[in-house]
Design a protein around this motif. Structure first.
Motif, mmCIF file in Angstrom:
data_model
loop_
_atom_site.group_PDB
_atom_site.id
_atom_site.type_symbol
_atom_site.label_atom_id
_atom_site.label_comp_id
_atom_site.label_asym_id
_atom_site.label_seq_id
_atom_site.Cartn_x
_atom_site.Cartn_y
_atom_site.Cartn_z
ATOM 1 N N HIS A 146 0.855 -1.333 -0.020
ATOM 2 C CA HIS A 146 0.051 -0.013 -0.096
ATOM 3 C C HIS A 146 0.915 1.316 -0.080
ATOM 4 C CE1 HIS A 146 -3.341 -2.858 0.877
ATOM 5 N NE2 HIS A 146 -2.744 -3.092 1.643
ATOM 6 N N ALA A 147 1.403 1.613 -1.269
ATOM 7 C CA ALA A 147 2.335 2.572 -1.258
ATOM 8 C C ALA A 147 1.895 4.096 -0.955
ATOM 9 C CB ALA A 147 2.903 2.766 -2.698
ATOM 10 N N VAL A 148 0.558 4.221 -1.368
ATOM 11 C CA VAL A 148 -0.219 5.723 -1.143
ATOM 12 C C VAL A 148 -1.536 5.324 -0.528
ATOM 13 C CG1 VAL A 148 -1.113 8.034 -2.077
ATOM 14 C CG2 VAL A 148 0.980 6.981 -2.950
ATOM 15 N N ARG A 149 -1.743 6.040 0.492
ATOM 16 C CA ARG A 149 -3.065 5.758 1.202
ATOM 17 C C ARG A 149 -3.959 7.053 1.584
ATOM 18 N NH1 ARG A 149 -1.957 2.900 6.429
ATOM 19 N NH2 ARG A 149 0.010 3.796 6.399
ATOM 20 N N ASN A 150 -5.095 7.196 0.902
ATOM 21 C CA ASN A 150 -5.982 8.479 1.045
ATOM 22 C C ASN A 150 -5.335 9.685 1.103
ATOM 23 O OD1 ASN A 150 -8.394 9.155 1.710
ATOM 24 N ND2 ASN A 150 -8.311 8.985 3.866
ATOM 25 N N VAL A 151 -4.497 9.908 0.193
ATOM 26 C CA VAL A 151 -3.717 11.326 0.103
ATOM 27 C C VAL A 151 -4.607 12.351 -0.525
ATOM 28 C CG1 VAL A 151 -1.704 12.372 -1.280
ATOM 29 C CG2 VAL A 151 -1.412 10.269 0.137
ATOM 30 N N SER A 152 -4.551 13.534 -0.073
ATOM 31 C CA SER A 152 -5.494 14.668 -0.625
ATOM 32 C C SER A 152 -4.809 15.756 -0.548
ATOM 33 C CB SER A 152 -6.603 14.710 0.239
ATOM 34 O OG SER A 152 -7.542 13.545 -0.032
ATOM 35 N N PHE A 153 -4.578 16.590 -1.719
ATOM 36 C CA PHE A 153 -4.043 17.926 -1.829
ATOM 37 C C PHE A 153 -4.488 18.490 -2.972
ATOM 38 C CE2 PHE A 153 -1.030 15.287 -3.933
ATOM 39 C CZ PHE A 153 -0.574 15.894 -4.955
ATOM 40 N N GLN A 154 -4.335 19.964 -2.923
ATOM 41 C CA GLN A 154 -4.318 20.585 -4.305
ATOM 42 C C GLN A 154 -3.535 21.437 -4.620
ATOM 43 O OE1 GLN A 154 -8.379 22.374 -3.505
ATOM 44 N NE2 GLN A 154 -7.561 24.384 -3.209
ATOM 45 N N VAL A 155 -3.185 21.927 -5.842
ATOM 46 C CA VAL A 155 -2.172 23.017 -6.217
ATOM 47 C C VAL A 155 -2.940 23.989 -7.073
ATOM 48 C CG1 VAL A 155 -0.161 23.305 -7.530
ATOM 49 C CG2 VAL A 155 -0.735 20.967 -6.294
ATOM 50 N N ASN A 156 -2.633 25.259 -6.841
ATOM 51 C CA ASN A 156 -3.230 26.548 -7.370
ATOM 52 C C ASN A 156 -2.190 26.887 -8.587
ATOM 53 O OD1 ASN A 156 -5.712 26.505 -6.014
ATOM 54 N ND2 ASN A 156 -4.795 27.379 -4.328
ATOM 55 N N ARG A 157 -2.678 27.775 -9.368
ATOM 56 C CA ARG A 157 -1.713 28.428 -10.423
ATOM 57 C C ARG A 157 -0.774 29.324 -9.718
ATOM 58 N NH1 ARG A 157 -1.421 28.504 -15.755
ATOM 59 N NH2 ARG A 157 -3.563 27.419 -15.856
ATOM 60 N N GLY A 158 0.491 29.343 -9.922
ATOM 61 C CA GLY A 158 1.582 30.270 -9.378
ATOM 62 C C GLY A 158 1.914 29.705 -7.867
ATOM 63 N N GLN A 173 6.697 32.049 -11.033
ATOM 64 C CA GLN A 173 5.920 33.081 -11.109
ATOM 65 C C GLN A 173 6.023 33.618 -12.500
ATOM 66 O OE1 GLN A 173 4.485 34.309 -8.301
ATOM 67 N NE2 GLN A 173 5.126 32.165 -7.599
ATOM 68 N N GLU A 174 7.036 33.762 -13.105
ATOM 69 C CA GLU A 174 6.865 34.296 -14.796
ATOM 70 C C GLU A 174 5.959 33.667 -15.505
ATOM 71 O OE1 GLU A 174 9.907 35.261 -18.445
ATOM 72 O OE2 GLU A 174 10.760 34.623 -16.608
ATOM 73 N N PHE A 175 5.754 32.382 -15.542
ATOM 74 C CA PHE A 175 5.015 31.626 -16.418
ATOM 75 C C PHE A 175 3.617 31.414 -15.665
ATOM 76 C CE2 PHE A 175 9.057 30.908 -18.327
ATOM 77 C CZ PHE A 175 8.815 31.239 -19.498
ATOM 78 N N GLU A 176 3.485 31.712 -14.279
ATOM 79 C CA GLU A 176 2.222 31.219 -13.524
ATOM 80 C C GLU A 176 1.698 29.839 -13.597
ATOM 81 O OE1 GLU A 176 -0.849 33.849 -14.868
ATOM 82 O OE2 GLU A 176 -0.200 35.566 -13.498
ATOM 83 N N MET A 177 2.968 29.002 -13.346
ATOM 84 C CA MET A 177 2.554 27.508 -13.403
ATOM 85 C C MET A 177 2.472 26.855 -11.651
ATOM 86 S SD MET A 177 5.979 26.232 -15.479
ATOM 87 C CE MET A 177 6.719 27.198 -14.451
ATOM 88 N N GLY A 178 1.652 26.144 -11.655
ATOM 89 C CA GLY A 178 1.816 25.271 -10.266
ATOM 90 C C GLY A 178 2.913 24.425 -10.270
ATOM 91 N N LEU A 179 3.540 24.250 -8.905
ATOM 92 C CA LEU A 179 4.445 23.575 -8.871
ATOM 93 C C LEU A 179 4.421 22.582 -7.456
ATOM 94 C CD1 LEU A 179 7.512 22.730 -9.329
ATOM 95 C CD2 LEU A 179 8.247 24.779 -7.917
ATOM 96 N N ILE A 180 4.810 21.289 -7.919
ATOM 97 C CA ILE A 180 4.595 20.102 -6.776
ATOM 98 C C ILE A 180 6.173 19.847 -6.515
ATOM 99 C CG2 ILE A 180 4.159 18.131 -6.029
ATOM 100 C CD1 ILE A 180 1.736 18.145 -7.739
ATOM 101 N N LEU A 181 6.796 20.197 -5.237
ATOM 102 C CA LEU A 181 8.238 20.145 -5.149
ATOM 103 C C LEU A 181 8.157 18.867 -3.781
ATOM 104 C CD1 LEU A 181 10.973 21.016 -5.060
ATOM 105 C CD2 LEU A 181 10.660 22.504 -3.060
#
Length: 335
Positions: free
Chosen positions: A22-34, A202-210
């Motif tokens: 069970h590598a990932v279990r009930n994970v929740s999140f969201q990413v907004n632009r920028g 910021q320049e391209f207004e991307m969402g980023l997951i780090l």
């Protein structure tokens, strides 16, 4: 604001000879632009597997399920392989951990940069090459035109990582997933790469997951973070909230491992988290952190823990109240 990416109730299971992992279990999140959202935790906690599930790049027998997995309003669970191939590298890009293994040694930098744009946008070779030169200059690579003729082995680690960032930007994506993008680099280059990612985002207004295990990187880069342990999210919040007032004992343990300038004295012992991460194979019951937690109760072994919301966007996974968590942690640290 509509999020670029919304993940709710994500599970990833991998069948192994020893049982179901069970590598990932009930994970929740969201990413907004920028916005930069960081997935934090030690190796093996499910950070990279979460990203691969979003990109639909799981191992062949991996099983992905979710309540919601939405990208720019499109349901990723209902998109077939052909549809995902149109999204990956186009609207959603991933920067992998080690560029030397991500770049093809048999093709020049120019060939590899141009490929994605010509595949997704059907533009002439000359236009793709102009875009490649523009982005190589944007990520701080000098003599960009001549670099296009070079092969990956002819570049340093820092330059290869910059090429990977440029490659991710070729089609102007809405979301970039950066999986440990600075692990193999020295501190000076690491700082440059992180600053570069932040400015480009910021320049391209991307969402980023780090994705990282380095809390120092998180503190300088992320707007919000999700702390993961054994495949679960155990704490969420803005970076400032979590750093100023960590709630979950695992998060507190991670923070205690970091020397603080002006507070940690020379020769002073840093904190540590005793014990080992439990195996995520087979039936899982109760709190995964209970065997390493100073405040563990008998109920922790049998009662399923859930994320408790403290305030909008701020939550932790524990049976104890925030005050009780703090008291038990203080008692364990100071006797």
């Amino acid at each position: 604001m509509n999020p670029v990416l919304e993940v709710k109730g994500l599970y990833v299971d991998l069948p192994l000879p020893a049982g179901m992992l069970h590598a990932v279990r009930n994970v929740s999140f969201q990413v907004n632009r920028g916005e930069t959202v960081s997935l934090v935790g030690e190796s093996g906690c499910g950070k990279s597997m979460t990203a691969l599930a979003v990109m639909n790049l799981l191992p062949r027998k991996g099983v992905r399920t979710a309540e919601v997995l939405s990208f720019e309003g499109r349901d990723l669970l209902k998109i077939d392989d052909s549809g995902m191939a149109d999204i990956r590298g186009n609207k959603m890009s991933m920067i992998f951990q080690e560029p030397m293994t991500s770049l093809d040694p048999c093709y020049t930098i120019g060939n590899q940069l141009e490929e994605a744009m010509r595949q997704h946008r059907k533009v002439p070779k000359a236009k793709a090459r102009d875009r490649a030169v523009f982005l190589l200059e944007k990520v701080g690579i000098t003599a960009a035109q001549s670099r296009l003729k070079q092969y990956p082995h002819q570049l340093s680690g820092g330059l290869r990582q910059r090429v990977m960032i440029a490659m991710g930007l070729m089609c102007g994506p809405s979301l970039i997933i950066a999986d440990e993008p600075t692990t193999a680099l020295d501190v000076t280059i690491q700082t440059q790469i992180l600053g570069l990612l932040a400015s480009l985002q910021q320049e391209f207004e991307m969402g980023l997951i780090l994705i990282t295990h380095d809390l120092g990187v998180v503190s300088r880069t992320a707007d919000r973070l999700a702390v993961m342990y054994c495949g679960e999210v155990v704490e969420t919040g803005t970076t400032q909230e979590v750093f100023d007032n960590p709630v979950h004992p695992y998060t507190r343990g991670l923070m205690a491992c970091i020397p603080v300038p002006g507070k940690t004295q020379p020769g002073e012992k840093l904190g540590s988290i005793p014990g080992m991460v439990p195996t995520p194979i087979g039936a899982l019951t109760g709190c995964s952190f209970r065997n390493r937690c100073p405040g563990a109760l008998a109920d922790c072994a049998m009662t399923e823990t859930r994320l408790i919301e403290i305030s909008p966007g701020r939550a932790y996974r524990c049976l104890l109240s925030p005050e009780a968590c703090a008291a038990e942690w203080s008692r364990s640290r100071h006797g």
